[in-house]
Motif scaffolding. Structure first.
Motif, mmCIF file in Angstrom:
data_model
loop_
_atom_site.group_PDB
_atom_site.id
_atom_site.type_symbol
_atom_site.label_atom_id
_atom_site.label_comp_id
_atom_site.label_asym_id
_atom_site.label_seq_id
_atom_site.Cartn_x
_atom_site.Cartn_y
_atom_site.Cartn_z
ATOM 1 N N LEU A 68 -20.494 -16.435 -34.650
ATOM 2 C CA LEU A 68 -21.196 -16.073 -35.879
ATOM 3 C C LEU A 68 -20.936 -17.091 -36.973
ATOM 4 O O LEU A 68 -21.849 -17.505 -37.698
ATOM 5 N N MET A 69 -19.687 -17.519 -37.091
ATOM 6 C CA MET A 69 -19.363 -18.499 -38.121
ATOM 7 C C MET A 69 -20.016 -19.842 -37.808
ATOM 8 O O MET A 69 -20.482 -20.539 -38.721
ATOM 9 N N THR A 70 -20.068 -20.194 -36.536
ATOM 10 C CA THR A 70 -20.715 -21.447 -36.155
ATOM 11 C C THR A 70 -22.180 -21.459 -36.596
ATOM 12 O O THR A 70 -22.660 -22.423 -37.203
ATOM 13 N N VAL A 71 -22.901 -20.376 -36.314
ATOM 14 C CA VAL A 71 -24.315 -20.296 -36.664
ATOM 15 C C VAL A 71 -24.501 -20.205 -38.177
ATOM 16 O O VAL A 71 -25.368 -20.877 -38.750
ATOM 17 N N LEU A 72 -23.701 -19.369 -38.837
ATOM 18 C CA LEU A 72 -23.844 -19.219 -40.282
ATOM 19 C C LEU A 72 -23.496 -20.510 -41.013
ATOM 20 O O LEU A 72 -24.127 -20.853 -42.019
ATOM 21 N N GLU A 73 -22.523 -21.243 -40.511
ATOM 22 C CA GLU A 73 -22.158 -22.508 -41.149
ATOM 23 C C GLU A 73 -23.303 -23.508 -41.034
ATOM 24 O O GLU A 73 -23.623 -24.219 -41.986
ATOM 25 N N GLN A 74 -23.929 -23.549 -39.869
ATOM 26 C CA GLN A 74 -25.078 -24.438 -39.695
ATOM 27 C C GLN A 74 -26.223 -24.036 -40.615
ATOM 28 O O GLN A 74 -26.955 -24.883 -41.133
ATOM 29 N N THR A 75 -26.378 -22.729 -40.838
ATOM 30 C CA THR A 75 -27.458 -22.230 -41.687
ATOM 31 C C THR A 75 -27.188 -22.489 -43.163
ATOM 32 O O THR A 75 -28.058 -22.949 -43.906
ATOM 33 N N PHE A 76 -25.965 -22.206 -43.588
ATOM 34 C CA PHE A 76 -25.644 -22.229 -45.016
ATOM 35 C C PHE A 76 -25.097 -23.557 -45.529
ATOM 36 O O PHE A 76 -24.990 -23.749 -46.727
ATOM 37 N N ARG A 77 -24.736 -24.456 -44.634
ATOM 38 C CA ARG A 77 -23.993 -25.661 -45.031
ATOM 39 C C ARG A 77 -24.642 -26.398 -46.202
ATOM 40 O O ARG A 77 -24.012 -26.636 -47.233
ATOM 41 N N ASN A 78 -25.900 -26.765 -46.079
ATOM 42 C CA ASN A 78 -26.549 -27.547 -47.128
ATOM 43 C C ASN A 78 -26.916 -26.696 -48.346
ATOM 44 O O ASN A 78 -27.018 -27.216 -49.455
ATOM 45 N N PHE A 79 -27.118 -25.391 -48.126
ATOM 46 C CA PHE A 79 -27.330 -24.498 -49.265
ATOM 47 C C PHE A 79 -26.083 -24.506 -50.149
ATOM 48 O O PHE A 79 -26.173 -24.546 -51.379
ATOM 49 N N LYS A 80 -24.904 -24.453 -49.514
ATOM 50 C CA LYS A 80 -23.636 -24.446 -50.265
ATOM 51 C C LYS A 80 -23.414 -25.773 -50.982
ATOM 52 O O LYS A 80 -22.761 -25.824 -52.027
ATOM 53 N N PHE A 81 -23.953 -26.849 -50.419
ATOM 54 C CA PHE A 81 -23.786 -28.165 -51.041
ATOM 55 C C PHE A 81 -24.741 -28.351 -52.218
ATOM 56 O O PHE A 81 -24.355 -28.846 -53.274
#
Length: 504
Positions: A352-365
């Motif tokens: 779950l964290m792997t997928v969510l990190e891929q999804t949210f990574r650039n949003f967080k940046f």
């Protein structure tokens, strides 16, 4: 429990109570029921119903025995089979989380380690007794509290003997057997020195305390009441069990329903002989009387983890964005997509964290530097996060200029606070900085610090005559601050010469 002596001082106020003493008192009065522990675990861990039931009973049995020993110390001398636990199951299904939640609920110290970090005495690696010393550290040095703690050892299958039967999947050589043997005495009862022979710092601290003549510290800790839980994936063990069950089931007696189950689910049929054949020492297996297998997680289970678990990783991401005053909505379809992709990762809830990190990574940046305060995650966002983010930024492009304008004033306020000079950014200067920020993909802060990092030195020279330290910043100043400073110095020098009285 012994009543207080007559004439003893009144109890200390709540603010002065020793939290460790309160935990020990709770252990002395342990009264939790298995269903209460199960219900607590349900708040944090999805599925694993059988594991929760077995663990709840074992925990209650263990700490009820500890309570009885504290009430009647003579019971300590009697033989007692400690409820040490073996957890089997694939990675990411919640084995560690289950034990951490239980330890937190009871309040006892908890230590987790991987079996692969330890080695037999004489080999390079950690000493298994370090586990108990780490438990004392987790109790802030309180040995009395640490002796009721929980030690959790993961990847225990990795120290199976490689000399086991073919197909056992044993992981290591003789050192693996040595680690198992060394763990035996810890799991039952032994006294462990609080100072490791390899820990020079601890030895020096102990010597200094002896020289100071302070209250002597305990030198050992007994493992009698420490609960040991070991776990492992035992990957190839499920194949062995599957073959055994299939060979025992003939014709119509076969359980055809098991054919569709993941191989890891066969671990619930594991017997001592299976684990010994895998490469574990018989004596070691015998010290683990409580045994339970955790089931693999399906996509629907992962959905529940995201939506209902109090420890959901989704809540962690909400907290991360909340730090920037940003919120997001996630649609049911997006949750299903995340769970489906996480299941394909094959790492259980960790996927779950792997997928969510891929999804949210650039949003967080990107989003913390914008004026965007909310956004929505849909199924197509999980599939193509960059496309959704780009559309979101484009739709807020005009608002972004207002954000950048505010950042210019923020820099001016910071500059005034640091150096005492007021920078009055004119409209053309603000526009120039905004355009440069958009073109170079740099923040206003970075641009201003780059251009004005030595600016205060020149302003100090200009202000020595007592002039008000306030300066107008135009687009020309933004483009070449050094040239603007030189020009101001020349103009100030010329003005001073003009104002000077003529010589008689």
């Amino acid at each position: 429990m012994t009543p207080p002596a007559s004439g003893s001082s009144s109890p200390a106020p709540d603010s002065e109570k020793d939290p460790h003493a309160e935990v020990i008192e709770r252990i002395r009065n342990f009264n939790l029921r298995p269903r209460e522990i199960r219900d607590h675990l349900d708040r944090f861990v999805i599925q694993q119903n059988e594991a929760k039931k077995v663990l709840s009973v074992a925990i209650c049995d263990h700490y009820n025995h500890v309570r009885r020993c504290l009430e009647d110390p003579t019971l300590t001398e009697r033989d007692y089979a400690k409820q040490n636990i073996l957890l089997l199951g694939p990675t990411g299904v919640g084995k560690t989380y289950l034990m951490r939640c239980i330890a937190r609920m009871i309040g006892v110290p908890f230590v987790r380690a991987d079996a692969t970090k330890f080695s037999e005495t004489g080999y390079v690696g950690g000493d298994v007794e370090d586990l108990v010393r780490d438990l004392v550290k987790a109790a802030d040095g309180d040995v009395d509290l640490a002796q009721y703690g929980i030690v959790y050892i993961d990847e225990i299958d990795k120290i199976a003997q490689s000399s086991g039967p073919a197909g056992s999947g044993g992981g290591r050589d003789v050192s693996g057997r040595g680690v198992q043997i060394n763990l035996l005495k810890l799991m039952e009862e032994t006294d462990v020195s609080l100072t490791s022979q390899n820990d020079i710092a601890s030895q020096m601290q102990a010597m200094m305390e002896m020289q100071r003549g302070g209250k002597p510290r305990k030198k050992t800790i007994n493992t009698r009441h420490i609960l040991f839980i070991v776990s492992g994936a035992f990957d190839k063990l499920s194949d062995r069990i599957k073959k055994r069950l299939q060979s025992a089931s003939i014709g119509f007696a076969a359980n055809h329903g098991d054919a569709d189950k993941p191989d890891s689910d066969y671990l619930r049929h594991a017997q001592s002989r299976d684990i010994i054949d895998y490469g574990m020492e018989p004596e070691f297996v015998g010290r683990l009387p409580v045994r339970v297998a955790c089931q693999s997680l399906e996509p629907k289970d992962l959905e529940k983890i995201l939506l209902t678990s109090e420890g959901s990783i989704l809540q962690q991401y909400r907290a991360d964005f909340a730090g920037y005053k940003i919120d997001f909505d996630i649609t049911p379809e997006a949750v299903t997509e995340v769970a489906s992709r996480a299941h394909r990762e094959g790492t259980g809830a960790r996927g779950l964290m792997t997928v969510l990190e891929q999804t949210f990574r650039n949003f967080k940046f990107e989003l913390p530097s914008t004026g965007i305060r909310s956004f929505k995650i849909e199924a197509n966002t999980v599939a193509e996060p960059e496309k959704t983010l780009r559309a979101l930024l484009e739709s807020n492009a005009e608002n972004q200029r207002d954000v950048l304008r505010a950042e210019v004033q923020t820099f001016a306020d910071r500059f005034h606070q640091a150096h005492g000079f007021t920078l009055n950014f004119q409209e053309d200067a603000i526009s120039a900085l905004i355009e440069q920020s958009l073109e170079t993909d740099k923040t206003i802060r970075a641009l201003c610090e780059e251009r004005f990092h030595n600016f205060h030195h020149g302003l100090t020279l200009l202000s020595r005559d007592g002039t008000t330290p306030s300066f107008d910043i135009t687009a020309d100043v933004v483009r070449d601050p050094e040239k603007a400073l030189s020009k101001w110095v020349v103009e100030r020098f010329r003005d001073n010469e003009t104002d000077a009285p003529a010589a008689s």
